[in-house]
Motif scaffolding. Structure first.
Motif, short mmCIF file in Angstrom:
data_model
loop_
_atom_site.label_atom_id
_atom_site.label_comp_id
_atom_site.label_asym_id
_atom_site.label_seq_id
_atom_site.Cartn_x
_atom_site.Cartn_y
_atom_site.Cartn_z
N ALA A 50 0.85 -1.19 0.00
CA ALA A 50 0.00 0.00 0.00
C ALA A 50 0.89 1.24 0.00
N ASN A 51 0.44 2.26 -0.70
CA ASN A 51 1.10 3.56 -0.73
C ASN A 51 0.01 4.60 -0.53
N LEU A 52 0.26 5.55 0.35
CA LEU A 52 -0.73 6.58 0.68
C LEU A 52 -0.06 7.94 0.66
N THR A 53 -0.70 8.91 0.02
CA THR A 53 -0.26 10.29 0.08
C THR A 53 -1.43 11.15 0.54
N LEU A 54 -1.24 11.85 1.65
CA LEU A 54 -2.23 12.77 2.19
C LEU A 54 -1.61 14.16 2.22
N LEU A 55 -2.14 15.07 1.45
CA LEU A 55 -1.61 16.43 1.43
C LEU A 55 -2.39 17.29 2.41
N SER A 56 -1.69 17.96 3.29
CA SER A 56 -2.33 18.88 4.23
C SER A 56 -2.44 20.28 3.63
N LYS A 57 -1.57 20.54 2.63
CA LYS A 57 -1.60 21.86 2.00
C LYS A 57 -1.11 21.72 0.57
N TYR A 58 -1.84 22.35 -0.37
CA TYR A 58 -1.40 22.46 -1.76
C TYR A 58 -1.98 23.78 -2.30
N LYS A 59 -1.30 24.84 -1.93
CA LYS A 59 -1.83 26.20 -2.13
C LYS A 59 -0.91 27.05 -3.00
N ASP A 60 -1.55 27.91 -3.77
CA ASP A 60 -0.88 29.03 -4.42
C ASP A 60 -0.68 30.07 -3.31
N ASN A 61 0.56 30.39 -2.98
CA ASN A 61 0.83 31.29 -1.86
C ASN A 61 0.39 32.73 -2.12
N THR A 62 0.23 33.10 -3.39
CA THR A 62 -0.19 34.45 -3.72
C THR A 62 -1.69 34.63 -3.51
N THR A 63 -2.49 33.68 -4.00
CA THR A 63 -3.95 33.81 -3.92
C THR A 63 -4.56 33.03 -2.76
N ASP A 64 -3.76 32.18 -2.12
CA ASP A 64 -4.22 31.31 -1.03
C ASP A 64 -5.35 30.39 -1.47
N THR A 65 -5.32 29.97 -2.74
CA THR A 65 -6.29 29.01 -3.26
C THR A 65 -5.58 27.69 -3.54
N ASN A 66 -6.36 26.61 -3.56
CA ASN A 66 -5.79 25.30 -3.85
C ASN A 66 -5.23 25.26 -5.27
N LEU A 67 -4.12 24.55 -5.45
CA LEU A 67 -3.56 24.35 -6.78
C LEU A 67 -4.50 23.47 -7.59
N LEU A 68 -4.61 23.76 -8.86
CA LEU A 68 -5.44 22.94 -9.75
C LEU A 68 -4.71 21.64 -10.07
N TYR A 69 -5.48 20.59 -10.36
CA TYR A 69 -4.96 19.29 -10.80
C TYR A 69 -4.10 18.60 -9.74
N VAL A 70 -4.37 18.92 -8.48
CA VAL A 70 -3.67 18.26 -7.38
C VAL A 70 -4.73 17.70 -6.45
N SER A 71 -4.64 16.40 -6.18
CA SER A 71 -5.58 15.75 -5.27
C SER A 71 -4.96 15.71 -3.88
N GLY A 72 -5.78 15.96 -2.89
CA GLY A 72 -5.30 15.91 -1.51
C GLY A 72 -5.08 14.50 -1.00
N THR A 73 -5.65 13.52 -1.68
CA THR A 73 -5.52 12.12 -1.25
C THR A 73 -5.31 11.23 -2.45
N THR A 74 -4.26 10.43 -2.42
CA THR A 74 -4.04 9.38 -3.41
C THR A 74 -3.52 8.15 -2.68
N TYR A 75 -3.92 7.00 -3.17
CA TYR A 75 -3.34 5.78 -2.63
C TYR A 75 -3.35 4.70 -3.69
N ALA A 76 -2.47 3.76 -3.50
CA ALA A 76 -2.41 2.58 -4.36
C ALA A 76 -2.24 1.38 -3.45
N THR A 77 -2.87 0.30 -3.82
CA THR A 77 -2.73 -0.93 -3.07
C THR A 77 -2.82 -2.10 -4.04
N GLY A 78 -2.23 -3.20 -3.66
CA GLY A 78 -2.29 -4.33 -4.56
C GLY A 78 -1.49 -5.51 -4.04
N LEU A 79 -1.23 -6.42 -4.96
CA LEU A 79 -0.54 -7.65 -4.64
C LEU A 79 0.46 -7.96 -5.74
#
Length: 174
Positions: A50-79
């Motif tokens: 299993a691989n997990l990525t949890l982003l707590s922040k993905y912001k444009d520092n100028t506008t303080d808005t979330n970056l486009l095309y970035v997911s706050g949660t991704t994971y992969a699991t398998g065998l």
């Protein structure tokens, strides 16, 4: 990021690239996997992972808005399984969480920002090294089924990813 490069709408309605300025991406990433075949003294590797990525922040520092095309949660699991002597198989499930994107299907300018739904895509791959010789080299058959369950999904609104597709190949190493 300093001077993060992103796509941008131009005043004439076309698109280009521009330096966003500063952006911050932070979070947690974790990987876990273990060959359970070792517990039972099996000759084959049998490794769930299993691989997990949890982003707590993905912001444009100028506008303080979330970056486009970035997911706050991704994971992969398998065998993964293999005999260590030429046979290998992997089943993978990859989850991409919701993300804000441009709505390229819209006829308005600038393009509106919408939230894409999360999705899970499964892939299956296998290979078999059927011949190995010091003089002639090694021959391996390989096959993949991408998007195993024919899931309709897209990373960019208006540009869907392919449905289920197959790949087969022969590899010769010498």
């Amino acid at each position: 990021f300093k001077d993060k490069i992103v796509s941008a709408d131009l005043t004439d309605g076309s698109r280009s690239w521009e330096n966003l300025g500063d952006a911050t991406i932070s979070g947690l990433e974790a990987d876990l996997g273990y060959d359970v075949g070792q517990w039972f003294d099996w000759a084959w590797e049998v490794r769930p992972y299993a691989n997990l990525t949890l982003l707590s922040k993905y912001k444009d520092n100028t506008t303080d808005t979330n970056l486009l095309y970035v997911s706050g949660t991704t994971y992969a699991t398998g065998l993964v399984t293999g005999n260590g002597d030429g046979i290998f198989c992997r089943l993978n499930f990859a989850y991409t969480g919701k993300q804000d994107v441009n709505d390229w299907e819209s006829e308005t300018y600038p393009t509106p920002i919408v939230t894409m739904d999360s999705f899970v895509v499964a892939d299956l791959s296998a290979s078999w090294r059927f011949y190995n010789d010091d003089t002639l080299g090694a021959f391996t058959l390989r096959g993949n089924i991408e998007n195993l369950f024919d899931k309709e999904y897209a990373y960019v609104k208006g540009y869907p990813m392919p449905g289920r597709y197959f790949f087969a190949g022969l590899r010769w190493e010498y």
